[in-house]
Design a protein around this motif. Structure first.
Motif: not given
Length: 362
Positions: A161-165, A190-193, A283-286, A317-322
């Motif tokens: 498994q590799i975690n993708l953040g 596994k992708c998060l964030g 949530t953070r890294n959701g 937050c800014k990355k989500i907005g973009v």
């Protein structure tokens, strides 16, 4: 009353005392015999002075050299970036936070020049690489084979498994995937964030940069298959980044006055968004796979949407907005106290009004 002498056995006769005294005198007067089997002490021979010893020469650590003799070469047919899924080549930075002459691959370790955002490839068209990718994949997997792979790698305790953040599909992750493919035919990601807002983009870059095939995608879990004819001995060379480069400076995301509005109208929209109930709380890294659909659905009835991003972080937050600006599409008009205020825009508003007029009975 005196006891007879024969009743005192501890008293020695006088002749024995005289004989003992004579032996002591003889031993003290005689010289030391080196051949004596039991000498009173042994003389320590004096050793010559030790010559100063020189330490052995240390072997040269070739692997730890900062600047190798020859720069590494890679035949991968794409530009090297820190993140492939979270950056767009069309974005032009207006400045840099570090000198562009410092390549994150190290000084003289790569034959590609670093321009501050990417290391451009040098070569011709990559049509031959596309054909080789199809050869590595081989024939498509049957439904039974796909089901067996999913059952083997879908569990959370999978060792492959590799975690993708928040960085998305990074450059060094490509090397991690090939390292897993040495001993396993697939890898679980596994992708998060923030990257989970656009899972299609993640799957595209994983297939495009590694040459594998996504055989399963369940919410934020991806199973990446290496191919039938994959040979670990012929894997592509992926030079590693030694550090994470600082993000460039891009133009301002939120303008003081939204496009097509006046200052008073923009201020009124921001106040309305801050006072409205939040559409959802992130949530953070959701896992944000459903956020885009929720925003699109909300824009059918309301003009302004608020997203509660408490504890997410200002940068995220800014990355989500973009990402929402490009995926919905919409216009971010405010980032304040980890709250995102989105406006659907005038064009979308005019389309919704025209759609209502066309659907109304005559």
């Amino acid at each position: 009353m005196l006891l007879p002498r024969k009743l005192l056995p501890w008293r020695r006769p006088a002749q024995d005392a005289q004989a003992l005294a004579g032996r002591l005198l003889r031993s003290s007067s005689s010289s030391f015999d080196p051949d004596d089997d039991d000498p009173p002490f042994t003389r320590v021979p004096k050793l010559p002075p030790r010559a100063p010893s020189t330490p052995p020469p240390k072997p040269k650590a070739l692997a730890g050299k900062i600047r190798p003799d020859e720069p590494a070469h890679s035949d991968l047919p794409f530009d090297f970036r820190y993140s492939y899924s979270e950056t767009d080549p069309t974005w032009r930075p207006i400045g840099f936070r570090e000198p562009t002459r410092f390549s994150p691959f190290g000084p003289g370790r790569l034959d590609r020049p670093w321009d501050g955002t990417a290391a451009a490839r040098v070569g011709d068209d990559a049509s031959g690489d596309e054909r080789s990718r199809e050869e590595v994949l081989g024939e498509p997997l049957s439904e039974e084979e796909v089901a067996a792979l999913v059952e083997k790698y879908r569990h959370s305790d999978c060792s492959r498994q590799i975690n993708l953040g928040k960085g998305g599909v990074t450059h060094n992750m490509l090397d991690d995937i090939h390292n897993h493919w040495k001993r396993a035919e697939a890898v679980r990601i596994k992708c998060l964030g923030v990257p989970t807002l656009d899972m299609d983009n993640i799957c595209f870059h994983l297939e495009d940069k590694t040459g594998g095939k996504v055989v399963s995608r369940s919410i934020n879990i991806i199973i990446l298959y290496r191919g039938r004819n994959y040979d670990p001995q012929k894997r592509p060379g992926v030079p590693l980044m030694l550090w994470k480069p600082l993000a460039p400076i891009y133009p301002k995301l939120v303008q003081n006055v939204a496009e097509g509005l006046t200052f008073e109208e923009t201020k009124e929209l921001r106040n309305r968004g801050l006072n409205s109930p939040p559409l959802t709380k992130l949530t953070r890294n959701g896992v944000y796979v459903n956020v885009v659909d929720k925003v699109r659905e909300a824009f059918k009835t309301v003009e302004v949407v608020r997203l509660d991003c408490t504890h997410v972080g200002t940068t995220d937050c800014k990355k989500i907005g973009v990402k929402l600006r490009d995926l919905v599409p919409c216009i971010p008009i405010l980032f304040k106290d980890e709250q995102i205020i989105l406006w659907r825009g005038k064009v979308r508003q005019e389309r919704s009004v025209s759609a209502e007029c066309s659907s109304s009975p005559q």
